[in-house]
Design a protein around this motif. Structure first.
Motif, PDB file in Angstrom:
ATOM      1  N   MET A 158       0.397  -1.158  -0.136  1.00 51.53           N
ATOM      2  CA  MET A 158      -0.027  -0.335  -0.018  1.00 51.53           C
ATOM      3  C   MET A 158       0.677   0.860   0.343  1.00 51.53           C
ATOM      4  N   PRO A 159       0.798   2.099  -1.089  1.00 54.34           N
ATOM      5  CA  PRO A 159       1.508   3.734  -1.020  1.00 54.34           C
ATOM      6  C   PRO A 159       1.584   4.392   0.114  1.00 54.34           C
ATOM      7  N   GLU A 160       2.518   5.241   0.625  1.00 53.99           N
ATOM      8  CA  GLU A 160       2.189   6.144   1.690  1.00 53.99           C
ATOM      9  C   GLU A 160       1.757   7.029   1.430  1.00 53.99           C
ATOM     10  N   ARG A 161       1.241   7.999   2.195  1.00 54.78           N
ATOM     11  CA  ARG A 161       0.883   9.267   1.749  1.00 54.78           C
ATOM     12  C   ARG A 161       0.242  10.006   3.299  1.00 54.78           C
ATOM     13  N   LEU A 162       2.147  10.223   3.630  1.00 55.71           N
ATOM     14  CA  LEU A 162       2.560  10.706   5.026  1.00 55.71           C
ATOM     15  C   LEU A 162       2.798  12.682   4.775  1.00 55.71           C
ATOM     16  N   ASP A 163       3.487  12.289   3.437  1.00 52.97           N
ATOM     17  CA  ASP A 163       3.068  13.824   2.934  1.00 52.97           C
ATOM     18  C   ASP A 163       2.369  14.565   2.521  1.00 52.97           C
ATOM     19  N   GLU A 164       1.052  14.003   1.820  1.00 48.69           N
ATOM     20  CA  GLU A 164       0.313  14.195   1.515  1.00 48.69           C
ATOM     21  C   GLU A 164      -0.965  14.405   2.286  1.00 48.69           C
ATOM     22  N   LEU A 165      -1.213  13.425   3.525  1.00 46.02           N
ATOM     23  CA  LEU A 165      -2.575  13.901   3.758  1.00 46.02           C
ATOM     24  C   LEU A 165      -2.259  14.368   5.377  1.00 46.02           C
ATOM     25  N   ALA A 166      -1.117  14.279   5.952  1.00 48.56           N
ATOM     26  CA  ALA A 166      -0.781  14.586   7.613  1.00 48.56           C
ATOM     27  C   ALA A 166      -0.740  15.618   8.006  1.00 48.56           C
ATOM     28  N   PRO A 167      -1.347  17.034   8.641  1.00 47.56           N
ATOM     29  CA  PRO A 167      -1.116  18.032   8.943  1.00 47.56           C
ATOM     30  C   PRO A 167       0.211  18.425   9.226  1.00 47.56           C
ATOM     31  N   ALA A 168       0.472  19.754   8.971  1.00 52.36           N
ATOM     32  CA  ALA A 168       2.365  19.761   9.388  1.00 52.36           C
ATOM     33  C   ALA A 168       2.209  19.813  10.657  1.00 52.36           C
ATOM     34  N   ASP A 169       1.751  19.978  11.359  1.00 48.83           N
ATOM     35  CA  ASP A 169       2.496  20.384  12.897  1.00 48.83           C
ATOM     36  C   ASP A 169       2.058  18.765  13.658  1.00 48.83           C
ATOM     37  N   TRP A 170       2.110  18.092  12.685  1.00 49.45           N
ATOM     38  CA  TRP A 170       2.186  16.470  13.167  1.00 49.45           C
ATOM     39  C   TRP A 170       4.002  16.561  13.008  1.00 49.45           C
ATOM     40  N   TRP A 171       4.223  15.581  14.234  1.00 49.05           N
ATOM     41  CA  TRP A 171       5.614  15.361  14.117  1.00 49.05           C
ATOM     42  C   TRP A 171       6.206  14.020  13.219  1.00 49.05           C
ATOM     43  N   ARG A 172       7.568  14.053  12.449  1.00 47.29           N
ATOM     44  CA  ARG A 172       8.170  13.864  11.555  1.00 47.29           C
ATOM     45  C   ARG A 172       8.980  13.191  11.912  1.00 47.29           C
ATOM     46  N   PRO A 173       9.226  11.466  12.685  1.00 46.03           N
ATOM     47  CA  PRO A 173      10.450  11.627  13.437  1.00 46.03           C
ATOM     48  C   PRO A 173      11.591  10.770  11.831  1.00 46.03           C
ATOM     49  N   ARG A 174      12.475  10.610  11.790  1.00 41.99           N
ATOM     50  CA  ARG A 174      13.493  10.559  10.593  1.00 41.99           C
ATOM     51  C   ARG A 174      14.650   9.054  10.512  1.00 41.99           C
ATOM     52  N   PHE A 175      14.500   8.741  11.231  1.00 43.37           N
ATOM     53  CA  PHE A 175      15.608   7.230  11.620  1.00 43.37           C
ATOM     54  C   PHE A 175      16.810   7.424  10.213  1.00 43.37           C
ATOM     55  N   SER A 176      17.473   6.435  10.062  1.00 40.49           N
ATOM     56  CA  SER A 176      18.536   6.140   9.409  1.00 40.49           C
ATOM     57  C   SER A 176      18.682   5.648   8.497  1.00 40.49           C
ATOM     58  N   HIS A 177      17.762   4.547   8.317  1.00 44.98           N
ATOM     59  CA  HIS A 177      16.809   3.301   7.260  1.00 44.98           C
ATOM     60  C   HIS A 177      16.211   3.893   6.475  1.00 44.98           C
ATOM     61  N   PRO A 178      16.108   3.856   5.528  1.00 50.39           N
ATOM     62  CA  PRO A 178      14.956   4.300   4.324  1.00 50.39           C
ATOM     63  C   PRO A 178      13.963   3.724   4.838  1.00 50.39           C
ATOM     64  N   ARG A 179      13.837   2.397   5.004  1.00 48.73           N
ATOM     65  CA  ARG A 179      12.469   1.107   5.209  1.00 48.73           C
ATOM     66  C   ARG A 179      12.186   1.810   5.860  1.00 48.73           C
ATOM     67  N   VAL A 180      12.306   2.771   7.470  1.00 41.34           N
ATOM     68  CA  VAL A 180      12.098   2.890   8.530  1.00 41.34           C
ATOM     69  C   VAL A 180      11.268   3.867   7.715  1.00 41.34           C
ATOM     70  N   GLY A 181       9.987   3.716   8.724  1.00 39.01           N
ATOM     71  CA  GLY A 181       8.547   4.829   8.783  1.00 39.01           C
ATOM     72  C   GLY A 181       8.220   5.947  10.195  1.00 39.01           C
ATOM     73  N   ALA A 182       7.837   6.621   9.859  1.00 46.41           N
ATOM     74  CA  ALA A 182       7.307   7.308  11.721  1.00 46.41           C
ATOM     75  C   ALA A 182       6.840   8.204  11.345  1.00 46.41           C
ATOM     76  N   VAL A 183       5.522   8.729  12.261  1.00 47.49           N
ATOM     77  CA  VAL A 183       5.254   9.808  12.440  1.00 47.49           C
ATOM     78  C   VAL A 183       4.083   9.754  13.732  1.00 47.49           C
ATOM     79  N   MET A 184       4.283  11.079  14.532  1.00 49.10           N
ATOM     80  CA  MET A 184       3.065  11.411  15.735  1.00 49.10           C
ATOM     81  C   MET A 184       2.447  12.392  15.286  1.00 49.10           C
ATOM     82  N   THR A 185       1.502  11.947  15.336  1.00 52.97           N
ATOM     83  CA  THR A 185       0.135  12.939  15.911  1.00 52.97           C
ATOM     84  C   THR A 185      -0.357  13.971  16.404  1.00 52.97           C
ATOM     85  N   ALA A 186      -0.841  14.718  16.299  1.00 57.38           N
ATOM     86  CA  ALA A 186      -0.744  15.950  16.782  1.00 57.38           C
ATOM     87  C   ALA A 186      -2.852  16.029  17.188  1.00 57.38           C
TER      88      ALA A 186
END
Length: 261
Positions: free
Chosen positions: A1-29
Motif C-alpha cells: 500500500m502506498p504511503e501518503r504521510l506527506d500528502e495527508l498528515a497536517p503540518a504540525d504533526w511530528w515526523r521522526p527521521r531514522f537512518s534507514h529508508p525502510r523505516v517510517g514514523a509519525v506522531m499525531t497532534a
C-alpha cells in the motif's frame, strides 16, 4: 500500500527521521480530525467520552496516512511488550501491554499518549521497529529496556544498532512529583540527582526525557533524537497542539507510530 504521510498528515504533526529508508514514523497532534471539543480534533482513543463514529473516522484516516493497519493496546503503565505478526488476526480485545514491536511491513506499531513519553525504536538496518509508552511508572519499571530487548531479538542486533526517537511529553519545568517517584528511580529527597529539581516542600520537578535518555544510554543505546527537554517539547505547555491529561483530564489521545516499508 502506498504511503501518503506527506500528502495527508497536517503540518504540525511530528515526523521522526531514522537512518534507514525502510523505516517510517509519525506522531499525531490534535489537528486533522473530526472529533468535537474537548476531544478536538484528532482523538484516537475510544471509551473516553468522544463520539465513537468520530474516533473511527480518525482511526481510518490514520491508517490511510501510514498505509497499513495498526493494533491498539490496553496501556496500563506496565512493562509488557506485544509482538505484532503480519498474518495474526486482530485480537477480540486489545492486548494488555505498554510497548509493541514488529519485523513485519504489513502492520504499524502504535502507542498512545497525553503527557507520557512516547519512544520509537528502529534497527539501523531496517530489520525491526518498536514503540513504547513511558510514563514514570513504566519508565522506572523498565519498559524501555524491555522494548529494546525485543527489537534487538527481532533484528538479531546489539543495542548500539538500535536508534531511538523520544516524542513530546510533559516537560521538566511542569512535571511535579512526590518522593515516591524519586524512590522509584533510585533517588531520594536528600540525593535527588540531576533529573529531579526541588519545586516546593515535598515536591520535585522530574525530567522525564532525561530519565529516559539516561536509561537508554545505560542499556547501550547510542543514537537518540527528538525530545531534548526544551519547552517546545512540553505537552502541558502547548494544549492547542497537544492532548494533555494534566491540562484537562477529559481529553483525547495522540499516537506515535513506527513501521517498516
Amino acid at each position: 500500500m502506498p504511503e501518503r504521510l506527506d500528502e495527508l498528515a497536517p503540518a504540525d504533526w511530528w515526523r521522526p527521521r531514522f537512518s534507514h529508508p525502510r523505516v517510517g514514523a509519525v506522531m499525531t497532534a490534535r489537528s486533522g480530525g473530526v472529533s468535537q471539543p474537548p476531544f478536538d480534533a484528532f482523538n484516537l482513543r475510544d471509551g473516553l467520552g468522544d463520539d465513537p463514529v468520530a474516533v473511527a473516522a480518525n482511526r481510518a484516516l490514520l491508517q490511510e496516512i501510514v498505509g497499513r493497519p495498526t493494533r491498539l493496546l490496553s496501556q496500563v503503565h506496565g512493562v509488557a511488550v506485544h509482538l505484532l505478526e503480519s498474518m495474526a488476526e486482530p485480537p477480540a480485545t486489545p492486548p494488555v501491554a505498554d510497548a509493541v514491536v514488529t519485523a513485519s511491513s504489513a502492520v504499524a506499531c502504535e502507542i498512545q499518549v497525553a503527557d507520557c513519553l512516547p519512544v520509537l525504536f528502529a534497527h539501523v538496518g531496517g530489520r525491526a521497529v518498536g514503540a513504547a509508552h513511558a510514563g514514570w511508572r513504566g519508565l522506572a519499571g523498565g519498559v524501555l529496556e524491555a522494548t529494546l530487548a525485543h527489537v534487538r531479538a527481532l533484528a538479531d542486533a546489539s543495542a548500539g544498532d538500535i536508534e531511538c526517537w523520544l516524542g513530546p511529553c510533559i516537560g521538566p519545568t511542569r512535571f511535579e512529583v512526590g518522593a515516591d517517584v524519586l524512590l522509584a528511580f533510585g533517588a531520594s529527597p536528600e540525593q535527588p540527582g540531576a533529573c529531579f529539581r526541588p519545586a516546593r516542600p515535598g515536591k520535585w520537578l522530574a525530567d522525564l526525557p532525561a530519565l529516559a535518555r539516561q536509561r537508554l544510554a545505560a542499556a547501550g543505546v547510542q543514537q537518540m533524537a527528538g525530545n531534548s527537554g526544551a519547552p517546545d517539547w512540553c505537552t502541558l505547555g502547548h494544549p492547542q497542539r497537544c492532548f494533555s491529561y494534566r491540562h484537562a483530564p477529559r481529553t483525547g489521545r495522540m499516537a506515535a507510530l513506527v513501521w517498516l516499508r
